[in-house]
Enzyme design. Structure first.
Site, short mmCIF file in Angstrom:
data_model
loop_
_atom_site.label_atom_id
_atom_site.label_comp_id
_atom_site.label_asym_id
_atom_site.label_seq_id
_atom_site.Cartn_x
_atom_site.Cartn_y
_atom_site.Cartn_z
N VAL A 23 3.30 68.36 2.70
CA VAL A 23 4.45 67.98 3.51
C VAL A 23 5.61 68.94 3.25
CG1 VAL A 23 6.09 66.14 4.03
CG2 VAL A 23 3.71 65.58 3.47
N PRO A 43 7.30 70.38 -9.92
CA PRO A 43 6.58 70.75 -11.15
C PRO A 43 5.42 71.70 -10.83
CG PRO A 43 6.80 68.36 -10.98
CD PRO A 43 7.24 68.92 -9.68
N PRO A 226 -13.99 67.02 38.17
CA PRO A 226 -14.93 66.16 38.89
C PRO A 226 -14.34 64.84 39.36
CG PRO A 226 -15.25 65.95 36.55
CD PRO A 226 -14.21 67.01 36.73
N ASP A 249 -9.07 69.08 49.08
CA ASP A 249 -10.36 68.63 49.60
C ASP A 249 -10.36 67.11 49.74
OD1 ASP A 249 -11.26 71.19 49.48
OD2 ASP A 249 -12.54 70.91 47.72
N LYS A 271 -13.80 68.16 53.84
CA LYS A 271 -15.12 68.44 54.40
C LYS A 271 -16.02 67.42 53.75
CE LYS A 271 -14.71 73.19 54.21
NZ LYS A 271 -15.20 74.39 53.59
N GLY A 302 -12.21 70.39 44.40
CA GLY A 302 -12.99 69.62 43.43
C GLY A 302 -13.70 70.54 42.44
N GLY A 303 -13.85 70.08 41.22
CA GLY A 303 -14.58 70.87 40.21
C GLY A 303 -13.88 72.17 39.94
N ASP A 304 -14.63 73.27 40.02
CA ASP A 304 -14.07 74.60 39.82
C ASP A 304 -14.02 75.31 41.17
OD1 ASP A 304 -13.59 76.93 37.73
OD2 ASP A 304 -14.80 77.70 39.38
N THR A 332 -16.41 72.09 36.28
CA THR A 332 -17.35 71.97 37.38
C THR A 332 -18.27 70.76 37.18
OG1 THR A 332 -18.87 73.22 38.75
CG2 THR A 332 -19.12 73.49 36.38
N MET A 384 -25.06 69.29 45.71
CA MET A 384 -25.23 68.97 47.13
C MET A 384 -26.68 68.71 47.50
SD MET A 384 -22.46 71.59 48.79
CE MET A 384 -22.60 72.97 47.69
N GLY A 413 -19.91 61.33 39.04
CA GLY A 413 -19.76 61.67 37.62
C GLY A 413 -18.31 61.64 37.17
N1 SAH Z 1 -16.59 73.20 43.28
C1 SAH Z 1 -17.29 71.99 42.94
C2 SAH Z 1 -18.56 71.81 43.71
C3 SAH Z 1 -18.36 71.61 45.17
S1 SAH Z 1 -19.85 71.29 46.02
C4 SAH Z 1 -17.55 71.95 41.44
O1 SAH Z 1 -17.33 72.96 40.76
O2 SAH Z 1 -17.95 70.92 40.94
C5 SAH Z 1 -19.88 69.53 46.05
C6 SAH Z 1 -20.98 69.00 45.18
O3 SAH Z 1 -20.56 69.00 43.83
C7 SAH Z 1 -21.37 67.59 45.46
O4 SAH Z 1 -22.28 67.51 46.55
C8 SAH Z 1 -22.04 67.20 44.15
O5 SAH Z 1 -23.33 67.74 44.06
C9 SAH Z 1 -21.17 67.92 43.16
N2 SAH Z 1 -20.12 67.05 42.64
C10 SAH Z 1 -18.79 67.21 42.74
N3 SAH Z 1 -18.15 66.22 42.11
C11 SAH Z 1 -19.07 65.43 41.59
C12 SAH Z 1 -19.05 64.24 40.80
N4 SAH Z 1 -17.90 63.66 40.43
N5 SAH Z 1 -20.23 63.68 40.43
C13 SAH Z 1 -21.39 64.25 40.78
N6 SAH Z 1 -21.47 65.36 41.50
C14 SAH Z 1 -20.34 65.96 41.90
#
Ligand code: SAH
Length: 478
Positions: A23, A43, A226, A249, A271, A302-304, A332, A384, A413
């Site tokens: 500390v 000490p 996700p 998205d 989409k 979504g995702g990356d 992703t 997908m 997920g």
């Molecule tokens: N850029 C995104 C992917 C886009 S394509 C990424 O990096 O995750 C969209 C697909 O991603 C979906 O059809 C599914 O297969 C997957 N996906 C995205 N989010 C998801 C989730 N929460 N749980 C499961 N699959 C997911």
């Protein structure tokens, strides 16, 4: 007001720390950062403090505490393990009008050390008067995540050019607009992009302009992960906090959009399978239009953004049109679904490779390289794929993947509604239909999936590995 706030200039001033443990070392380290002349009395010293003494960075008073140690000290910090001793140090100090802090003991202290966010020269200090240290800590975490680390370098730059900025913009209102530009515009963006030299050149160029620099729009492609807002990166959160416009998205979770700046305009360019569909050209045109209007645009995906997200196309398009861009990666679906179903994507013995595959091709599914995809000792993460499970399974089996290969199919997920369906390849289409699995879902296929039944931890588990025990392990899968 219970406490009087102050920022003390301790550069070159003597400060006493009593105590030789961890500390005391932490307190001494902070005082050294502020340039104080630190003496530690105890000490015995722990390894870190001993090293600083050897390096001549701090002075050392060996032995049991004595009140004459206090002589000359501007501040005193008592960090011993003994409360009676700490109380004695505080009493001695106060008798001599020193300000004393007893670590974690506001009752004995005459000053407290706040939680800080250091973006020097900007320093934010938080105190709850010792009443709610947990709250102070949480607030500090929030601010720490909101205040971009480039704030420090930006302020240092502004400090160096202060006189020139003042000379160039004598009018206060114009100067304010210039500082706004500095904070929001290309200089800051270049600092974030780790290009400090170009950042400074931009500033210099702006100062030699005849007119005020125009607010320049920019686009940040941001991966939202996700779904679980906890999986956003700090950068993503900051971008959302600073956005003027958010083009997102359809799949983006409402809880994530709730984190955005309140007055940011939100535009869905969804989409969604079968539903409304915004053509890519329209998205490009919208990005361009808003950026050209001088807005900070966040393109939230979504995702990356660079994994099956067409982020690459958007980046190229914007570059070609001279729009400043940044990219913030996201988690992703393959990584998130693996983590949330307890499936490691690689394994020393069973999977030396992972393939990210999309079942949504411009060309027919028959054009995928099935012999390669059907090879064992690898993990497939199929995006997908929900509507293509029949053909996927047929092709993989036809090209030699074992019918007993385990899979985990993860729907939604990381969300509260996550469902994980497990089974073996030959029964995949039937099981998915039986449980009415819908998009978004991600398929993990390979030996590693064998552990999902036992190690899955989030949401609901469906199905079982027909040919395995319910505690299937990778050893069984070998
Ligand atoms: N850029 C995104 C992917 C886009 S394509 C990424 O990096 O995750 C969209 C697909 O991603 C979906 O059809 C599914 O297969 C997957 N996906 C995205 N989010 C998801 C989730 N929460 N749980 C499961 N699959 C997911």
């Amino acid at each position: 007001m219970q406490l009087y706030p102050l920022f003390a200039d301790l550069a070159g001033r003597p400060v006493l720390v009593v105590g030789g443990g961890d500390v005391a070392a932490r307190k001494a380290a902070m005082l050294l950062r502020a340039g104080a002349q630190v003496t530690v009395g105890a000490p015995m010293l722990g390894p870190e403090l001993r090293q600083w003494v050897q390096q001549g960075r701090i002075a050392y008073r060996a032995g049991a505490y004595q009140s004459d140690w206090l002589a000359g000290a501007w501040l005193v910090i008592a960090a011993t393990r003994s409360r009676p001793l700490n109380a004695r140090i505080a009493a001695d100090g106060h008798a001599q009008q020193r300000l004393v802090n007893v670590v974690d003991d506001p009752a004995l202290s005459s000053f407290q050390v706040p939680a800080i966010i250091d973006r020097s020269p900007l320093l934010v200090a938080i105190s709850s008067g010792g009443v709610a240290p947990v709250l102070a800590r949480r607030l500090r975490e929030r601010l720490e995540s909101l205040l971009d680390p480039t704030l420090g370098p930006l302020l240092q730059l502004a400090q160096r050019y202060r006189a020139r900025i003042r000379a160039r913009h004598a009018d206060l209102a114009a100067r304010r607009r210039f500082y706004d530009w500095l904070h929001d515009g290309p200089v800051r963006a270049l600092l974030r992009a780790a290009q400090p030299v170009r950042a400074e050149q931009q500033l210099v160029a702006a100062l030699s302009l005849h007119q005020e620099p125009k607010a320049q729009g920019s686009v940040i492609l941001v991966g939202a992960g996700p779904g679980d807002p906890g999986l956003l990166t700090l950068r993503a959160l900051r971008a959302l906090n600073e956005a003027d416009v958010i083009l997102h998205d359809a799949l983006i979770d409402a809880r994530i959009l709730d984190l955005a700046r309140r007055d940011a305009e939100q535009i869905a360019v969804g989409k969604r399978g079968g539903g409304a569909h915004t053509p890519q050209e329209t998205i490009h045109a919208l990005l361009l239009e808003h950026a050209r209007a001088g807005r900070r645009v966040v393109r939230l995906k979504g995702g990356d953004p660079f994994v099956f997200g067409r982020g690459g196309e958007e980046l190229q398009f914007l570059h070609a049109h001279g729009i400043a861009c940044e990219v913030v990666p996201g988690i992703t679906a393959a990584l998130a679904c693996a983590a949330y179903s307890g499936v490691p994507l690689t394994h020393r013995d069973h999977a030396q490779a992972v393939r990210l595959v999309t079942a949504q091709c411009q060309h027919a599914l028959t054009q995928l390289n099935w012999p390669e995809l059907a090879q064992d000792r690898q993990t497939l993460a199929v995006y997908m794929g929900v509507s293509k499970l029949d053909e996927l399974t047929r092709q993989l089996l036809a090209h030699g993947r074992a019918p007993s290969t385990p899979f985990a199919l993860i729907e939604n997920g990381s969300l509260p509604s996550q469902r994980t369906l497990v089974g073996t390849l030959h029964e995949l289409p039937a099981l998915a239909a039986q449980h009415a699995i819908e998009a978004p879902a991600l398929l993990i296929l390979g030996e590693v999936a064998a552990v999902a039944e036992a190690s899955h931890w989030h949401g609901q588990l469906l199905g079982r590995y027909a040919t395995r025990s319910s505690t299937a392990t990778l050893a069984d899968a070998a």
